[in-house]
Structures are given as C-alpha cells and as structure tokens.
Design a protein around this motif. Sequence first.
Motif, PDB file in Angstrom:
ATOM      1  N   UNK A   1       0.837  -1.202   0.000  1.00  0.00           N
ATOM      2  CA  UNK A   1       0.000   0.000   0.000  1.00  0.00           C
ATOM      3  C   UNK A   1       0.870   1.250   0.000  1.00  0.00           C
ATOM      4  N   UNK A   2       1.950   1.226   0.792  1.00  0.00           N
ATOM      5  CA  UNK A   2       2.857   2.377   0.816  1.00  0.00           C
ATOM      6  C   UNK A   2       3.529   2.564  -0.537  1.00  0.00           C
ATOM      7  N   UNK A   3       3.928   1.456  -1.167  1.00  0.00           N
ATOM      8  CA  UNK A   3       4.557   1.562  -2.476  1.00  0.00           C
ATOM      9  C   UNK A   3       3.601   2.058  -3.543  1.00  0.00           C
ATOM     10  N   UNK A   4       2.358   1.586  -3.508  1.00  0.00           N
ATOM     11  CA  UNK A   4       1.370   2.031  -4.490  1.00  0.00           C
ATOM     12  C   UNK A   4       1.029   3.505  -4.304  1.00  0.00           C
ATOM     13  N   UNK A   5       1.005   3.952  -3.058  1.00  0.00           N
ATOM     14  CA  UNK A   5       0.704   5.361  -2.804  1.00  0.00           C
ATOM     15  C   UNK A   5       1.807   6.278  -3.309  1.00  0.00           C
ATOM     16  N   UNK A   6       3.034   5.766  -3.454  1.00  0.00           N
ATOM     17  CA  UNK A   6       4.153   6.591  -3.888  1.00  0.00           C
ATOM     18  C   UNK A   6       4.428   6.482  -5.383  1.00  0.00           C
ATOM     19  N   UNK A   7       3.503   5.893  -6.117  1.00  0.00           N
ATOM     20  CA  UNK A   7       3.727   5.771  -7.558  1.00  0.00           C
ATOM     21  C   UNK A   7       3.828   7.132  -8.231  1.00  0.00           C
ATOM     22  N   UNK A   8       3.171   8.116  -7.682  1.00  0.00           N
ATOM     23  CA  UNK A   8       3.233   9.453  -8.265  1.00  0.00           C
ATOM     24  C   UNK A   8       4.163  10.386  -7.529  1.00  0.00           C
ATOM     25  N   UNK A   9       5.161   9.846  -6.833  1.00  0.00           N
ATOM     26  CA  UNK A   9       6.032  10.678  -5.999  1.00  0.00           C
ATOM     27  C   UNK A   9       7.080  11.435  -6.790  1.00  0.00           C
ATOM     28  N   UNK A  10       7.214  11.191  -8.096  1.00  0.00           N
ATOM     29  CA  UNK A  10       8.191  11.911  -8.897  1.00  0.00           C
ATOM     30  C   UNK A  10       9.515  11.201  -9.052  1.00  0.00           C
ATOM     31  N   UNK A  11       9.634   9.972  -8.563  1.00  0.00           N
ATOM     32  CA  UNK A  11      10.890   9.233  -8.705  1.00  0.00           C
ATOM     33  C   UNK A  11      11.043   8.624 -10.087  1.00  0.00           C
ATOM     34  N   UNK A  12      10.006   8.679 -10.899  1.00  0.00           N
ATOM     35  CA  UNK A  12      10.069   8.102 -12.230  1.00  0.00           C
ATOM     36  C   UNK A  12       9.336   6.783 -12.289  1.00  0.00           C
ATOM     37  N   UNK A  13       8.910   6.420 -13.496  1.00  0.00           N
ATOM     38  CA  UNK A  13       8.094   5.224 -13.668  1.00  0.00           C
ATOM     39  C   UNK A  13       8.847   3.958 -13.303  1.00  0.00           C
ATOM     40  N   UNK A  14      10.128   3.874 -13.684  1.00  0.00           N
ATOM     41  CA  UNK A  14      10.890   2.652 -13.442  1.00  0.00           C
ATOM     42  C   UNK A  14      11.089   2.433 -11.949  1.00  0.00           C
ATOM     43  N   UNK A  15      11.578   3.447 -11.253  1.00  0.00           N
ATOM     44  CA  UNK A  15      11.870   3.305  -9.825  1.00  0.00           C
ATOM     45  C   UNK A  15      10.590   3.082  -9.028  1.00  0.00           C
ATOM     46  N   UNK A  16       9.530   3.826  -9.344  1.00  0.00           N
ATOM     47  CA  UNK A  16       8.280   3.697  -8.593  1.00  0.00           C
ATOM     48  C   UNK A  16       7.679   2.308  -8.754  1.00  0.00           C
ATOM     49  N   UNK A  17       7.632   1.803  -9.973  1.00  0.00           N
ATOM     50  CA  UNK A  17       7.056   0.476 -10.193  1.00  0.00           C
ATOM     51  C   UNK A  17       7.966  -0.626  -9.671  1.00  0.00           C
ATOM     52  N   UNK A  18       9.295  -0.403  -9.741  1.00  0.00           N
ATOM     53  CA  UNK A  18      10.224  -1.422  -9.261  1.00  0.00           C
ATOM     54  C   UNK A  18      10.118  -1.607  -7.756  1.00  0.00           C
ATOM     55  N   UNK A  19       9.771  -0.550  -7.042  1.00  0.00           N
ATOM     56  CA  UNK A  19       9.604  -0.686  -5.596  1.00  0.00           C
ATOM     57  C   UNK A  19       8.494  -1.681  -5.279  1.00  0.00           C
ATOM     58  N   UNK A  20       7.369  -1.568  -5.969  1.00  0.00           N
ATOM     59  CA  UNK A  20       6.260  -2.490  -5.728  1.00  0.00           C
ATOM     60  C   UNK A  20       6.671  -3.908  -6.090  1.00  0.00           C
ATOM     61  N   UNK A  21       7.347  -4.061  -7.223  1.00  0.00           N
ATOM     62  CA  UNK A  21       7.790  -5.391  -7.634  1.00  0.00           C
ATOM     63  C   UNK A  21       8.730  -5.997  -6.597  1.00  0.00           C
ATOM     64  N   UNK A  22       9.683  -5.209  -6.110  1.00  0.00           N
ATOM     65  CA  UNK A  22      10.636  -5.717  -5.122  1.00  0.00           C
ATOM     66  C   UNK A  22       9.933  -6.102  -3.827  1.00  0.00           C
ATOM     67  N   UNK A  23       8.913  -5.332  -3.431  1.00  0.00           N
ATOM     68  CA  UNK A  23       8.175  -5.662  -2.209  1.00  0.00           C
ATOM     69  C   UNK A  23       7.440  -6.995  -2.361  1.00  0.00           C
ATOM     70  N   UNK A  24       6.863  -7.247  -3.527  1.00  0.00           N
ATOM     71  CA  UNK A  24       6.187  -8.537  -3.723  1.00  0.00           C
ATOM     72  C   UNK A  24       7.189  -9.683  -3.697  1.00  0.00           C
ATOM     73  N   UNK A  25       8.379  -9.462  -4.273  1.00  0.00           N
ATOM     74  CA  UNK A  25       9.406 -10.509  -4.256  1.00  0.00           C
ATOM     75  C   UNK A  25       9.858 -10.801  -2.834  1.00  0.00           C
ATOM     76  N   UNK A  26      10.001  -9.752  -2.026  1.00  0.00           N
ATOM     77  CA  UNK A  26      10.422  -9.957  -0.643  1.00  0.00           C
ATOM     78  C   UNK A  26       9.351 -10.715   0.131  1.00  0.00           C
ATOM     79  N   UNK A  27       8.077 -10.431  -0.156  1.00  0.00           N
ATOM     80  CA  UNK A  27       7.000 -11.169   0.498  1.00  0.00           C
ATOM     81  C   UNK A  27       7.067 -12.650   0.149  1.00  0.00           C
TER      82      UNK A  27
END
Length: 738
Positions: free
Chosen positions: A417-443
């Motif tokens: 939820x925290x990662x999805x909320x930060x998708x529009x934080x300005x870090x860029x599409x790659x970094x923002x989406x990669x955070x969510x992907x990495x969180x699912x992998x860690x889970x």
Amino acid sequence: MSCSRGRGRAQSVRAAIVAAAAIWLLATMLAEPGLAQSEVPEPRAEVTVTALTRVLGPGTIPALDDPARDLSYPEDLELRVLVDNVGSAPLTGAQLVVEVHPPTLTRGLLAAALEGDLTGPALHVHTQPLSDEGPVQPGELIGLTDRFARQEVIWAGGTGGVHPVRIAVLLGTEVLDEVVTAVVWLNDVPTTPLLASLIWPIDTPPWRGPGGSYPSGVERETRPGSRLDRLVGAVERAPANVPVVLAPAAHLLEDLSDRSDGYVSQVRTEAGNLEPRRVGPSDAGAIDATALLRRIRDIAGLSPLTPISSSYADADLAALLAGDAVHGELAAIAAADGRRRLQRQLGVEVDGATHLIGAPLDSAVLDVVPGETLLLPSHVTDLPALGNDPELGPPVRPLRAPSGRMLTGLVGDPYLAAGLDQLGSGTGAIVASQRVLAETAMAYLTSPGSGPRGLVLLPEQVWDPPGAVADELLEALGGAPWLRFVSPATVTAQAQRSSSVLGLAPPASGALDAELGPELSAVWTDLHAAVDASPPETTRLEGRPIEQLRDDLLRATSAWFRGDGTAQAAALVRDVRRVVDATFGVVEVAAQPVTLTSDTGQVPVTLERTRGGPLQVVVTVESQGRLLWPEGRRSELIELSEGTAQTVSFATQAVSTGTFPVTVVVTDPAENRELARDALSVRSTAISRPALAAVGILVLVLLLVGSLRRRPERPTLEVVRDTDGAPPDRDVGGGGTR
C-alpha cells in the motif's frame, strides 16, 4: 568675520564628504564577501532511471522437460539513467555512482533501504564521469548506461534475494541527487507462487450536486489525460497475465451515464455568481463521459476476474450506525445497494461474496455489510505499525460481528500500500514500479516453500499514478514468476489463513456532524411521506425523479464529504428539503363551530389546497372523552388538487351537554408529516340517549332499593303467665338464686 565663517562652512562640507566616502567604502568592503557568496551558483542535478534489469537469475525462466535445451536468462544487471543539470552552474568533475548492496533479510529492512536507509558497505560499486567532453552545462541532459557482469556481484544464495541498488550523482563528496531501487535475483524457479489479487479502484467523490447539476470543473475529470482516463487506459494495455480486479464506484458510473445524455453545469460568471449552463449530448463533456463509461464496461466484460463493489457512494457506515434509527436504515441501504447498482451499470456479474471497505469502520458495521468476505485496507485494522518490522501473518483472517456473525477479512498488504501510494512521488516510472515489484518478491522470499500464501495489492481509493507509471507497474508485475493473479475469492478459499480474529482500528470521527445528521433524518422521513402522499404511479416530485432525490440523500452520507466536505452534503440535503416542501405545498383547514341539537350529529371539516400539485391526505380529530366518534377519528384518503376544496364529515355523539374543543390535524397517509392543524368547538344542548338511559336505570335502581329497605310489621306481644306460680326470679331447677 564673514571670511572666517565662510572658511568654517567649507571645512564642514569637506569633512562631511570625507565621512560619507569612508562610510560607503566600509559598507562596500563588508558587503562584498556576502555579495560574492550569494552570487556563487549552487550546483544541482536530477537523476532519472530510464531502464533497469528488474529480475535476474536462473529462476526467472521455468525449467523445461528437455534438460539439453540451452536456457538463457538475464544474469547481468544493466541500467540506463538520465542526468539533468537543473542548476545554474556547470558541473565539472561530477560522477555517476552505482552501488549494489547485499540482499535484505526482512521486509522492514527492504522498506527502510528503499527510503534511503542503507546500512553496511556495498557489494560492488561502479563510478563513471558524467561527461568525457568537459563540464555539463546548465540545462544539459546526459544519458549514461552501466552494466554489472554476473561475476562482479555476489548475488543472493538459496532461493534468491532482493538487492538494494543506489544510484547517485556526486560532485566531490557532495551528493547532488540519488535514487534507491532494488533488483531481484532468483536461483530457483518459484513452484508455489503467491496467490496475488490486484485491486484496481476507479473512484471519485460524487459529482452531481443540488438540482441535479454538476460543478463547472467536472469536464476535466473525464477528458483524455485525466486521472480516470489514465487508470482505465493502463488496464486496457495491461499484460494478459496480470488481470486486475476492477472496483469501480457505482455512483461514478451513474454520473457518467447521466452526463452522457447531456447535463447542466454550474459556471461561475465574472461577477462571481454561479449560473446554469446546458451541456448537450454532442458537447465534449458529454462525449468524454460516454466514452469513459463504455471503456469501463468493455474492460469489465473482457476481464477474467469478476468486479467487486463497495457501499453505495462510499457511505460512511460507521458514522451512520453511530446515529439514530434513520441513519441505521440509511447504512443498511447503502451497504446493500452498491453491488446491485454496479451490476446494473456494468451489465456483468459482480462478486456477491466480497465487499470492499474504503472508510474506517467499527465492529457494528460487520452486521450490516453484505457478503462473506471484507476486503480491508490495513489502516482500518489493528495490524501493528511497520516501523518495528512486525510479523504481519497471512492476509486471510476471521472477523466476528457483535451479533456473533463470522466473516472473513482479506487485508491489503501495508508495505505494498505504501509503495502504491508513492507511484506518483516523482521518482520516475521505473523506480516507482520497481519498488512495488521488489516488495512482492520480498513477500515471497520470506517463506518461498511454505504452501499457498495470499497477497493483496490494495491502493487507496484516491490513488493517482501517472499514466506511464501505471503501465510500467503492470508490465513489471507481468514479469514476476512468483506471482499468480487471482480473484479475492480464490485467495480466501485457497491461501493460508490465520486463526486469530482480526481487530479493527476505531474510526477517528464519530456520528455525522450536528448540522447534517438531524436534518438528514428529518428530510429522509419527509421524502417518504411526500412519496406516499403523491398519487399512485408518481415518479417525479417537482420535476425531479424520486430515485434521484433518494440517491442524493444517500450520497450525502459519503465518506468523501466528511470534514471539509460537510457543506456539500448539507447542500444536497437542503435541495431535497426544498423539493419535499414544495410537494406538500399549502393545505388550509376551514373548521367552524358546531352545535348539536340532539345527542348525535356531524362535524364537517373543509380542506383547501392553496398551493401545490395533487396530494393525498388524511384528517384526524382529537377530543376529550365527552365526545364519541362512532365511525372513527381518522378519515379515508382525500386527494386534493391545487385551487380546490373538499369537505369531510365526522359522525360524533355527545355524552353530556356543554361545549367541547376538537383539534383537527391534516397529515400525509402515513401520518409522518403534519400539513395543517386547526381547532373548533362542538356545543351540545340535548341530553344524549345514553345519558337518559343512564338516568332511567338509576331511578329504577333507587326504587328497587327503596322497596327492599321497607320494614316488615312487628308481631303483637302477649303476656304469658306461669301456671306453676313460681316467682319469676327463682330458678325452677332449684339450687339457689342468680
């Protein structure tokens, strides 16, 4: 004398000039260091990741039956970045530094690393200058690539791991900008992927306002490039192996449908006043609404997963259940109506077992929501805070309602939820989406072989990812072999579940505001009274559809309108109040004093409809016990039309003589709304038959009692002599005197 005075003045002038020059020189000397310092341009840069090898390792490609087949997989980490000199000074000697760090051990440590809290040394570091051709000038954009060969990095062992990656622009020891992302290394092919459910809310606050009109800015909500357009477009372009669970709001689709045929928009004039403006079906606002509604219906019809629903208008059920009985009725209607209305708008089946919760709730809500499974964001539950790296447990948990009813709670993952909320934080599409992907992998990697486990990706209702970010997110999730996307019902049925009952976080706000709650109850009751009082087959009140008026009152309970939105909710309630009052109009009672010359008679009451359309009413009379109403105190239904009058008579019987007050009340058929009230007097000059009968009976009783109380004649007394001649005071039996 005059010469000495002239010389004195000249000397004074010269002294003043010298002093002023000295002061100016001193001020200049003192100001120059600060001036020079302020004029030194500050170096600034921004770094954006434009490409990244997201997942690496032999576990990224499933093993095939033919062991001789050469299986290739990504093993080198490659990335591309853009560095923008956004300052006013050339960047001389600046460098790009890329660090690959050891795999994180827990989900909390990964979340901290992605926030920039990297501890310990990096596994491997690459450094390269921003440019080999000299300084990077202000406004210049530099593209750079980097590659870590397989043998350069000691990747995670075991099943795999998630490695944080730091990318920074350094000028000497000063960090001008940096981003932290993470890549996934898999050694083993996932054999038991997570049962993941990706919920895709499409929601907005209710648009339709008082009078059925829309705010002037509503066109911006549906035009190409808007938030809703981006959310729908991302689903349309999503990979086939990432089916999302649509969660469109029923009130949004109703508003789109309403606007598609044309609508009235409130436009503010130069004078600051709001004026209605008609938007036709062929205007851009109506065309965009029609197109967006059609697209949502199309993706719902093509999706392999059934859409889910929430309460109608995102009603604040907890606030309603904390109010009066009418609020409780509204809560039950809103909770049950969401699915029915959404299904009608989409034209497809909507999941009847799963109910999406958006607003905070308490345990009382569990007794009114439909379905068997509640889809809950983590912040409305009692899950521990993430700062302490807690053990979250399975997302499938039991829920117990106050009545004892048992439900299943399906909790959205708080890290995601925290990662999805930060998708529009300005870090860029790659970094923002990669955070969510990495969180699912860690889970997944926390317990990769422990049987089927569930994972719920649940964004907030107001989430607003940029279009490119939403596309990148779905594309990235499509390349995650540790995820299998299913419906919430499948997660509930097949994933591991906890045996501990899930608790709920108490809502921060209580019942509806005092300026809204009581009036909402009164208007809801009066609206039903107005409908009951209207002629049969009535579908509109004052030109407004009855269903729309009811919907407006339900929409006034929306969680979107809590706090600063209370004024919007109150405006909806006031608008319905105006319609209800106009429907009832004015009914006047003409009641004259009545004189009864016998014990029975008629009491006529005349009703006049001075303003308003056709209306059905009833008349009741109220009096003390001296008047009887043999045929009842309540009249039959009376239908009144504007400008007409009708008279209804009540049969009465007086039980005594005298003057008695009578109150006449006119109400709707259900007697919820009083329309008129008047008083008259009934004067009885004759003794009633019951009274005469009572007097006659009393006389007979008195006569009978009198006759029974007559004394019988006394018998004649005679003197009897004793023949033996014994004295009267002597005891004949002998033995002495008395």
